[in-house]
Design an enzyme around this catalytic site. Structure first.
Site, PDB file in Angstrom:
ATOM      1  N   LYS A 140     155.805   3.579  59.178  1.00  0.00           N
ATOM      2  CA  LYS A 140     156.907   4.339  58.593  1.00  0.00           C
ATOM      3  C   LYS A 140     157.415   5.409  59.553  1.00  0.00           C
ATOM      4  O   LYS A 140     158.628   5.558  59.745  1.00  0.00           O
ATOM      5  CB  LYS A 140     156.474   4.977  57.276  1.00  0.00           C
ATOM      6  CG  LYS A 140     157.614   5.700  56.548  1.00  0.00           C
ATOM      7  CD  LYS A 140     157.147   6.299  55.240  1.00  0.00           C
ATOM      8  CE  LYS A 140     156.318   7.531  55.475  1.00  0.00           C
ATOM      9  NZ  LYS A 140     155.991   8.251  54.217  1.00  0.00           N
ATOM     10  N   ASP A 161     159.696   4.869  52.082  1.00  0.00           N
ATOM     11  CA  ASP A 161     158.808   5.896  51.552  1.00  0.00           C
ATOM     12  C   ASP A 161     158.752   5.754  50.036  1.00  0.00           C
ATOM     13  O   ASP A 161     159.246   4.768  49.471  1.00  0.00           O
ATOM     14  CB  ASP A 161     159.274   7.290  51.967  1.00  0.00           C
ATOM     15  CG  ASP A 161     160.575   7.710  51.277  1.00  0.00           C
ATOM     16  OD1 ASP A 161     161.242   6.856  50.648  1.00  0.00           O
ATOM     17  OD2 ASP A 161     160.915   8.901  51.362  1.00  0.00           O
TER      18      ASP A 161
END
Length: 215
Positions: free
Chosen positions: A120, A138
């Site tokens: 991420k 997220d």
């Protein structure tokens, strides 16, 4: 959602916020990387509060190495998991100095190999610092993708793949920020603001119940 609905969903996001930006405050790719590492399990607001004084004296990997782990902790101790984050930031800064001449590599595998940098974080850095059309999923994006029916998936990687598949090319660059901000301020976890949402007629959750999630 149908392809037409997906197109309309993004068209509305683009109209509402034509030029979305990260809410993290940074000076260059390196300070962005540090901020994103710090943002794990922390809010952007708390990260910005900690990094404002830090980035006045540190904005390169070498300066961070010279600052040292103990002094770094003094700046970031208000952020959760600050001990481990400080250790990782100093370690990744050493690597950037020794292996990349103090520059942040614009390569996903190279980024993911740095201490404290996962998939991420790497995708966020590529998107924000290097204008790559990546979509880092997220909690906000995961919720929005599933709740609205935009790109359902049972885990983060499934949602990421679904978003890559359905997001029209012209919206790929900004999709990450549009979806995060939409989830942060409108399609909230506990109290989604459906009555002021400009996507409610396209939303699977609203269609399923026949009423907004919040009155």
């Amino acid at each position: 959602m149908t392809p037409d609905s997906v197109e309309e969903f993004y068209r509305r996001l683009a109209k509402d916020n034509p030029n979305p930006r990260s809410e993290l405050v940074f000076k260059n790719p390196y300070t962005l990387l540090v901020s994103v590492v710090l943002s794990a399990q922390a809010t952007d607001v708390s990260v910005n509060k900690a990094t404002e004084p830090l980035f006045k004296i540190v904005d390169t990997p070498q300066q961070m190495v010279d600052l040292g782990e103990d002094r770094l902790k003094d700046y970031i101790r208000s952020i959760g998991l600050y001990n481990n984050k400080a250790k990782n930031i100093i370690a990744l800064s050493h690597i950037l100095v020794e292996k990349y001449q103090g520059q942040v590599p614009a390569d996903q595998k190279a980024l993911e190999a740095l201490p404290g940098v996962g998939r991420k974080t790497a995708l966020v850095v590529l998107n924000v610092a290097f204008n790559r059309p990546t979509i880092a999923v997220d909690t906000h994006i995961f919720r929005v993708a599933n709740r609205t029916g935009l790109a359902p998936g049972k885990d983060v990687r499934a949602v990421e793949k679904a978003l890559e598949d359905v997001t029209p090319e012209k919206y790929r660059l900004h999709a990450h920020h549009w979806l995060i901000l939409f989830g942060r301020y409108i399609c909230k976890a506990r109290k989604p603001e459906c009555l002021r949402c400009f996507e409610s007629d396209l939303c699977a959750a609203v269609k399923e119940t026949g009423i907004p999630l919040q009155s």
